[in-house]
Write a protein that holds these residues in place. Structure first.
Motif, PDB file in Angstrom:
ATOM      1  N   VAL A   1     -35.204 -99.573 -44.255  1.00 47.64           N
ATOM      2  CA  VAL A   1     -34.728 -99.460 -45.628  1.00 47.64           C
ATOM      3  C   VAL A   1     -33.440 -98.639 -45.632  1.00 47.64           C
ATOM      4  CG1 VAL A   1     -36.924 -99.743 -46.821  1.00 47.64           C
ATOM      5  CG2 VAL A   1     -36.256 -97.472 -46.029  1.00 47.64           C
ATOM      6  N   THR A   2     -32.547 -98.984 -46.544  1.00 49.52           N
ATOM      7  CA  THR A   2     -31.303 -98.240 -46.745  1.00 49.52           C
ATOM      8  C   THR A   2     -31.318 -97.687 -48.157  1.00 49.52           C
ATOM      9  OG1 THR A   2     -30.096 -99.662 -45.214  1.00 49.52           O
ATOM     10  CG2 THR A   2     -28.788 -98.350 -46.758  1.00 49.52           C
ATOM     11  N   ILE A   3     -31.227 -96.366 -48.274  1.00 56.10           N
ATOM     12  CA  ILE A   3     -31.326 -95.686 -49.564  1.00 56.10           C
ATOM     13  C   ILE A   3     -30.005 -94.995 -49.855  1.00 56.10           C
ATOM     14  CG2 ILE A   3     -32.564 -93.945 -50.911  1.00 56.10           C
ATOM     15  CD1 ILE A   3     -34.949 -94.324 -49.024  1.00 56.10           C
ATOM     16  N   GLY A   4     -29.484 -95.233 -51.048  1.00 59.56           N
ATOM     17  CA  GLY A   4     -28.276 -94.550 -51.490  1.00 59.56           C
ATOM     18  C   GLY A   4     -28.634 -93.288 -52.251  1.00 59.56           C
ATOM     19  N   VAL A   5     -28.030 -92.168 -51.872  1.00 59.75           N
ATOM     20  CA  VAL A   5     -28.282 -90.889 -52.535  1.00 59.75           C
ATOM     21  C   VAL A   5     -26.962 -90.151 -52.724  1.00 59.75           C
ATOM     22  CG1 VAL A   5     -30.633 -90.666 -51.635  1.00 59.75           C
ATOM     23  CG2 VAL A   5     -28.735 -89.692 -50.342  1.00 59.75           C
ATOM     24  N   PRO A   6     -26.834 -89.363 -53.790  1.00 58.81           N
ATOM     25  CA  PRO A   6     -25.594 -88.604 -53.992  1.00 58.81           C
ATOM     26  C   PRO A   6     -25.468 -87.400 -53.060  1.00 58.81           C
ATOM     27  CG  PRO A   6     -26.786 -88.964 -56.073  1.00 58.81           C
ATOM     28  CD  PRO A   6     -27.726 -89.279 -54.945  1.00 58.81           C
ATOM     29  N   ASN A   7     -26.581 -86.960 -52.476  1.00 63.72           N
ATOM     30  CA  ASN A   7     -26.619 -85.728 -51.697  1.00 63.72           C
ATOM     31  C   ASN A   7     -27.207 -85.997 -50.315  1.00 63.72           C
ATOM     32  OD1 ASN A   7     -29.057 -86.402 -52.913  1.00 63.72           O
ATOM     33  ND2 ASN A   7     -29.701 -84.286 -53.257  1.00 63.72           N
ATOM     34  N   VAL A   8     -26.443 -86.650 -49.441  1.00 62.43           N
ATOM     35  CA  VAL A   8     -26.974 -87.113 -48.165  1.00 62.43           C
ATOM     36  C   VAL A   8     -27.459 -85.963 -47.294  1.00 62.43           C
ATOM     37  CG1 VAL A   8     -26.386 -88.233 -45.981  1.00 62.43           C
ATOM     38  CG2 VAL A   8     -25.665 -89.261 -48.138  1.00 62.43           C
ATOM     39  N   ALA A   9     -26.659 -84.926 -47.139  1.00 60.95           N
ATOM     40  CA  ALA A   9     -27.036 -83.836 -46.222  1.00 60.95           C
ATOM     41  C   ALA A   9     -28.334 -83.159 -46.653  1.00 60.95           C
ATOM     42  CB  ALA A   9     -25.902 -82.818 -46.133  1.00 60.95           C
TER      43      ALA A   9
ATOM     44  N   VAL B   1     -27.309 -93.373 -47.229  1.00 59.93           N
ATOM     45  CA  VAL B   1     -25.869 -93.577 -47.380  1.00 59.93           C
ATOM     46  C   VAL B   1     -25.405 -92.913 -48.666  1.00 59.93           C
ATOM     47  CG1 VAL B   1     -25.919 -95.738 -46.077  1.00 59.93           C
ATOM     48  CG2 VAL B   1     -26.141 -95.790 -48.560  1.00 59.93           C
ATOM     49  N   PRO B   2     -24.169 -92.406 -48.682  1.00 57.56           N
ATOM     50  CA  PRO B   2     -23.677 -91.730 -49.885  1.00 57.56           C
ATOM     51  C   PRO B   2     -23.352 -92.714 -51.002  1.00 57.56           C
ATOM     52  CG  PRO B   2     -21.968 -91.799 -48.207  1.00 57.56           C
ATOM     53  CD  PRO B   2     -23.206 -92.350 -47.566  1.00 57.56           C
ATOM     54  N   VAL B   3     -23.743 -92.382 -52.221  1.00 60.94           N
ATOM     55  CA  VAL B   3     -23.360 -93.116 -53.421  1.00 60.94           C
ATOM     56  C   VAL B   3     -22.867 -92.090 -54.440  1.00 60.94           C
ATOM     57  CG1 VAL B   3     -24.922 -95.071 -53.059  1.00 60.94           C
ATOM     58  CG2 VAL B   3     -25.726 -93.062 -54.306  1.00 60.94           C
ATOM     59  N   PRO B   4     -21.955 -92.461 -55.307  1.00 57.22           N
ATOM     60  CA  PRO B   4     -21.361 -91.468 -56.210  1.00 57.22           C
ATOM     61  C   PRO B   4     -22.200 -91.126 -57.425  1.00 57.22           C
ATOM     62  CG  PRO B   4     -20.355 -93.612 -56.559  1.00 57.22           C
ATOM     63  CD  PRO B   4     -21.290 -93.765 -55.405  1.00 57.22           C
TER      64      PRO B   4
ATOM     65  N   THR C   1     -33.617-101.039 -62.516  1.00 55.53           N
ATOM     66  CA  THR C   1     -33.836-101.195 -61.083  1.00 55.53           C
ATOM     67  C   THR C   1     -33.895 -99.814 -60.451  1.00 55.53           C
ATOM     68  OG1 THR C   1     -31.461-101.363 -60.664  1.00 55.53           O
ATOM     69  CG2 THR C   1     -32.659-103.409 -61.039  1.00 55.53           C
ATOM     70  N   MET C   2     -34.894 -99.590 -59.595  1.00 56.09           N
ATOM     71  CA  MET C   2     -35.072 -98.250 -59.054  1.00 56.09           C
ATOM     72  C   MET C   2     -35.948 -98.282 -57.811  1.00 56.09           C
ATOM     73  SD  MET C   2     -37.920 -96.712 -61.716  1.00 56.09           S
ATOM     74  CE  MET C   2     -38.276 -95.321 -60.647  1.00 56.09           C
ATOM     75  N   LEU C   3     -35.798 -97.266 -56.992  1.00 51.36           N
ATOM     76  CA  LEU C   3     -36.717 -97.014 -55.892  1.00 51.36           C
ATOM     77  C   LEU C   3     -37.759 -96.020 -56.372  1.00 51.36           C
ATOM     78  CD1 LEU C   3     -37.676 -96.984 -52.926  1.00 51.36           C
ATOM     79  CD2 LEU C   3     -35.943 -95.215 -52.490  1.00 51.36           C
TER      80      LEU C   3
ATOM     81  N   LEU D   1     -44.680 -86.716 -51.829  1.00 47.97           N
ATOM     82  CA  LEU D   1     -43.736 -85.608 -51.929  1.00 47.97           C
ATOM     83  C   LEU D   1     -42.420 -86.149 -52.475  1.00 47.97           C
ATOM     84  CD1 LEU D   1     -44.767 -84.691 -48.394  1.00 47.97           C
ATOM     85  CD2 LEU D   1     -45.102 -83.042 -50.222  1.00 47.97           C
ATOM     86  N   LYS D   2     -41.573 -85.270 -52.995  1.00 47.85           N
ATOM     87  CA  LYS D   2     -40.308 -85.699 -53.592  1.00 47.85           C
ATOM     88  C   LYS D   2     -39.136 -85.165 -52.800  1.00 47.85           C
ATOM     89  CE  LYS D   2     -38.912 -84.055 -57.621  1.00 47.85           C
ATOM     90  NZ  LYS D   2     -38.785 -83.865 -59.086  1.00 47.85           N
ATOM     91  N   ASP D   3     -38.210 -86.054 -52.440  1.00 48.51           N
ATOM     92  CA  ASP D   3     -37.020 -85.612 -51.722  1.00 48.51           C
ATOM     93  C   ASP D   3     -35.981 -85.082 -52.716  1.00 48.51           C
ATOM     94  OD1 ASP D   3     -35.263 -87.658 -52.673  1.00 48.51           O
ATOM     95  OD2 ASP D   3     -35.663 -88.961 -50.958  1.00 48.51           O
ATOM     96  N   PRO D   4     -34.923 -84.426 -52.247  1.00 52.38           N
ATOM     97  CA  PRO D   4     -33.951 -83.795 -53.151  1.00 52.38           C
ATOM     98  C   PRO D   4     -33.189 -84.770 -54.045  1.00 52.38           C
ATOM     99  CG  PRO D   4     -33.815 -82.799 -50.983  1.00 52.38           C
ATOM    100  CD  PRO D   4     -34.704 -84.005 -50.851  1.00 52.38           C
TER     101      PRO D   4
END
Length: 316
Positions: free
Chosen positions: A9-17, A58-61, A209-211, A256-259
């Motif tokens: 799976v590829t997930i886009g998040v604003p806060n990758v680190a 991957v980073p998303v804005p 649409t959401m994960l 659990l919930k990721d950041p």
């Protein structure tokens, strides 16, 4: 079944680190660094013990989202069949000799079907249990309490995604890609499989649409508990829901919930369907559509706290 594995799976998040650090703690193995030579946060990949590279951040804005999921087939004939089936749904995949890709309009997720090998898992050595009338472990402590290492997920199990057109997305995955229906929640969700696991994709009705969550297989219920306990020792705010057991699929769970706001599940003892002819899909409603035992699901599990923000990001 032409499909055999949910591979990635590829997930886009604003806060990758920050999000990547969560999955380090979760027990996945990082396969790429968190930042390039320029210092800008780039994509980060993770592997599981048995499945290889199975997660990419991957980073998303703007808003978090599931960007893509990959499934594997055995050969080019499978790709030909899936291409034909998608065209019957008036969808036109991008095709090469070894893969195809296509976007499901209902979930806005790009599904990539690749020719790939099957995951081979080393059997887990079953611990001995003391049961009523059956002493399987005499004068010895339980195996689980002697475990000290960090929990390491075996493989990616499933992904749950919200669709703005659930019936169309169900047709996309079943009639187009070739998933099988394992069970349904009428008017709400379909549990779909591309392997012998009870489900690898759950498509549920959503206003955007959401994960919702990804699920990761561990050896047994003790690994579910140990993994979650270690995560909460580092940050109690990660807790969402658990420990419990689902009715649909039968698996033990702890969420659990990721950041970024995505839920991640430790899971064990999921139902398996080796022979399709021996399984009859059923419709489930009420509490059993969610769980068999455990604490009741919190409101934030049913409607994620950032749902309004996700909707604003789409419609604003």
């Amino acid at each position: 079944m032409t499909l055999h594995t949910l591979t990635r799976v590829t997930i886009g998040v604003p806060n990758v680190a920050e999000t990547a650090a969560f999955y380090d703690d979760f027990g996945l193995t990082r396969t790429t660094p968190a930042a390039g030579v320029s210092g800008r946060t780039e994509a980060v990949s993770f592997s599981t013990r048995d499945g290889g590279d199975q997660l990419e951040l991957v980073p998303v804005p703007d808003r978090r989202r599931l960007i893509g999921l990959d499934v594997a087939v055995d050969d080019a004939d499978d790709l030909d069949r899936i291409t034909h089936n998608l065209q019957r749904l008036d969808l036109h995949p991008t095709r090469s000799e070894t893969e195809l890709s296509v976007v499901d309009p209902g979930t806005d997720v790009r599904v990539r079907v690749v020719i790939g090998s099957r995951i081979i898992q080393t059997p887990f050595a079953l611990p001995a249990y003391n049961l009523p009338g059956n002493i399987g472990r005499d004068a010895a402590r339980a195996d689980a309490i002697e475990r000290t290492g960090r929990v390491r997920p075996r493989k990616l199990g499933h992904v749950v995604i919200g669709s703005t057109d659930q019936p169309a997305s169900e047709r996309f995955f079943t009639e187009g890609i070739g998933f099988k229906v394992s069970d349904r929640v009428p008017g709400m969700a379909a549990f779909l499989r591309c392997s012998t696991d009870h489900h690898n994709v759950l498509v549920q009705a959503a206003p955007v649409t959401m994960l919702h969550h990804t699920s990761w297989q561990v050896d047994d219920v003790d690994e579910v508990g140990r993994g979650a306990t270690a995560m909460l020792d580092e940050d109690p705010q990660r807790h969402v829901w658990g420990l419990g057991r689902h009715h649909i699929g039968s698996n033990f769970f702890w969420y659990l919930k990721d950041p970024a706001g995505n839920f991640s599940e430790y899971s064990s003892d999921l139902d398996c369907i080796v022979d399709d002819q021996l399984w009859t899909p059923r419709d489930w409603e009420g509490a059993r559509a969610l769980y068999n035992w455990g604490p009741p699901p919190p409101p934030s599990f049913l409607a994620p706290e950032d749902l309004a923000e996700l909707m604003t990001g789409v419609h604003g």
